[in-house]
Design a protein around this motif. Structure first.
Motif, short mmCIF file in Angstrom:
data_model
loop_
_atom_site.label_atom_id
_atom_site.label_comp_id
_atom_site.label_asym_id
_atom_site.label_seq_id
_atom_site.Cartn_x
_atom_site.Cartn_y
_atom_site.Cartn_z
N MET A 60 0.83 -1.21 0.00
CA MET A 60 0.00 0.00 0.00
C MET A 60 0.87 1.26 0.00
SD MET A 60 -3.36 -0.93 2.35
CE MET A 60 -2.48 -1.52 3.80
N LEU A 61 1.95 1.24 0.78
CA LEU A 61 2.85 2.40 0.80
C LEU A 61 3.55 2.58 -0.54
CD1 LEU A 61 4.43 2.03 4.37
CD2 LEU A 61 2.88 3.83 3.60
N GLY A 62 3.95 1.47 -1.16
CA GLY A 62 4.57 1.54 -2.48
C GLY A 62 3.61 2.08 -3.52
N PHE A 63 2.36 1.66 -3.44
CA PHE A 63 1.32 2.14 -4.35
C PHE A 63 1.16 3.66 -4.22
CE2 PHE A 63 -3.09 3.07 -5.46
CZ PHE A 63 -3.27 2.35 -6.63
N LEU A 64 1.06 4.15 -2.99
CA LEU A 64 0.89 5.58 -2.75
C LEU A 64 2.13 6.38 -3.19
CD1 LEU A 64 -0.83 5.45 0.75
CD2 LEU A 64 -1.92 5.97 -1.43
N ASN A 65 3.31 5.80 -2.92
CA ASN A 65 4.55 6.45 -3.34
C ASN A 65 4.64 6.51 -4.87
OD1 ASN A 65 7.86 6.01 -3.86
ND2 ASN A 65 7.31 7.51 -2.31
N GLY A 66 4.15 5.47 -5.54
CA GLY A 66 4.13 5.47 -6.99
C GLY A 66 3.23 6.55 -7.55
N ILE A 67 2.09 6.75 -6.91
CA ILE A 67 1.17 7.83 -7.33
C ILE A 67 1.85 9.18 -7.16
CG2 ILE A 67 -0.99 9.02 -6.78
CD1 ILE A 67 -2.17 6.30 -6.02
N TYR A 68 2.53 9.36 -6.03
CA TYR A 68 3.24 10.61 -5.75
C TYR A 68 4.32 10.87 -6.81
CZ TYR A 68 6.31 14.01 -3.52
OH TYR A 68 7.09 15.11 -3.26
N LYS A 69 5.16 9.85 -7.08
CA LYS A 69 6.25 10.02 -8.04
C LYS A 69 5.71 10.27 -9.45
CE LYS A 69 9.98 7.48 -7.87
NZ LYS A 69 11.04 8.43 -7.47
N THR A 70 4.59 9.66 -9.78
CA THR A 70 4.01 9.83 -11.11
C THR A 70 3.50 11.25 -11.31
OG1 THR A 70 3.38 7.50 -11.18
CG2 THR A 70 2.25 8.97 -12.70
N ASN A 71 3.02 11.86 -10.23
CA ASN A 71 2.40 13.19 -10.34
C ASN A 71 3.32 14.34 -9.92
OD1 ASN A 71 -0.55 12.65 -11.10
ND2 ASN A 71 -0.19 11.18 -9.45
#
Length: 290
Positions: A278-289
């Motif tokens: 879940m943390l990786g998923f959220l971090n991925g969203i952050y890095k993408t945006n």
């Protein structure tokens, strides 16, 4: 018929504990690679020294050291510097079955074959590793016509890599092979799956390293920008914990299921991996945006 020439491309970074086993397994291959391109991302341990010590045993080994190269950039550098028609890839941390290269390149005798997906067997002797194998990777029973290759065990024609513009270099730790697979599928290139093209992959031997892998895999899937089955699975994990907040007894049932699946370590791995994902998923969203 002309014999296909094969380049074996590998990336490394601080792999002093595993690189000898990989290089020894390459020496023992029944089908030898015509060249070996190894890109190191600037290791600070003994990895580079160990690789250099093998140059007398592997005469066709070329080492490229590129400080701070990400895994996707390292893969692209290796392929760019290769000179053969077919590219085979595996990873440091793996050991190749003696027939791996022979089996994974055999399908290229058919000119319609673009990509070959080999397989990997997860290894590890500790109770923790035995439990982790049930949560990480793909089990042999799930190797089917929908299986997509991992860079632990893959081969492809170099012109295919060129046509999809290689591995996307926005992926620094993981996810580049998932994105590569999606581009292969989008372009309708033929994937042949060969279960007997096996590498042995020793899974992490501690919880910290295991959680890092779950984190980076989840982040990479988000960065791919596609609603893959992995991302759908992550969304179900968020939903699962939302339901647990509303109905606490279900969490107890969940823990019992984890125990049934993999013992006491199963409970720890299940919950820890859920939160790492879940943390990786959220971090991925952050890095993408950003």
């Amino acid at each position: 018929m002309a014999v296909l020439k094969v380049s074996l491309c590998i990336t490394t970074f601080n792999e002093e504990k595993s690189i000898k086993k990989l290089l020894d397994s390459i020496i023992l291959q029944t089908r030898k690679p015509d060249e070996i391109i190894l890109v190191d991302g600037g290791s600070t341990d003994e990895t580079i020294s160990i690789i250099n010590s093998y140059k007398n045993k592997l005469k066709n080994l070329k080492l490229i050291v590129y400080t701070s190269a990400s895994i996707s950039k390292g893969r692209n550098l290796a392929v760019k510097n290769s000179k053969k028609e077919v590219i085979a890839m595996t990873d440091a941390g793996c050991v190749c079955d003696k027939n791996w290269l022979k089996n994974i390149t055999e399908p290229f005798k058919n000119k319609s074959t673009s990509v070959v997906a080999g397989f990997y067997k997860m290894t590890g002797k500790s109770k923790f590793q035995q439990s982790l194998k049930k949560y990480l990777g793909v089990l042999p029973k799930n190797f089917d016509d929908n299986f997509l290759p991992s860079t632990r065990s893959i081969a492809f024609r170099k012109n295919i890599w060129e046509s999809v513009k290689g591995f996307d270099e926005k992926f620094d730790k993981a996810g580049e092979d998932t994105d590569f697979n999606q581009k292969i599928l989008k372009n309708n290139f033929k994937i042949v799956r060969v279960k007997k093209a096996i590498v042995f992959w020793e899974v992490a031997d501690n919880l910290k390293d295991a959680c890092k892998k779950f984190f980076y895999y989840a982040r990479g899937d988000v960065q791919s920008g596609k609603l893959t089955k992995h991302n759908i699975k992550v969304l179900t994990i968020f939903l699962r914990y939302f339901i647990f907040i509303l109905i606490c007894p279900l969490f107890i049932v969940y823990l019992f299921y984890s125990y049934w699946k993999a013992g006491l370590w199963g409970i720890i791995i299940q919950v820890s991996s859920d939160f790492a994902i879940m943390l990786g998923f959220l971090n991925g969203i952050y890095k993408t945006n950003n």
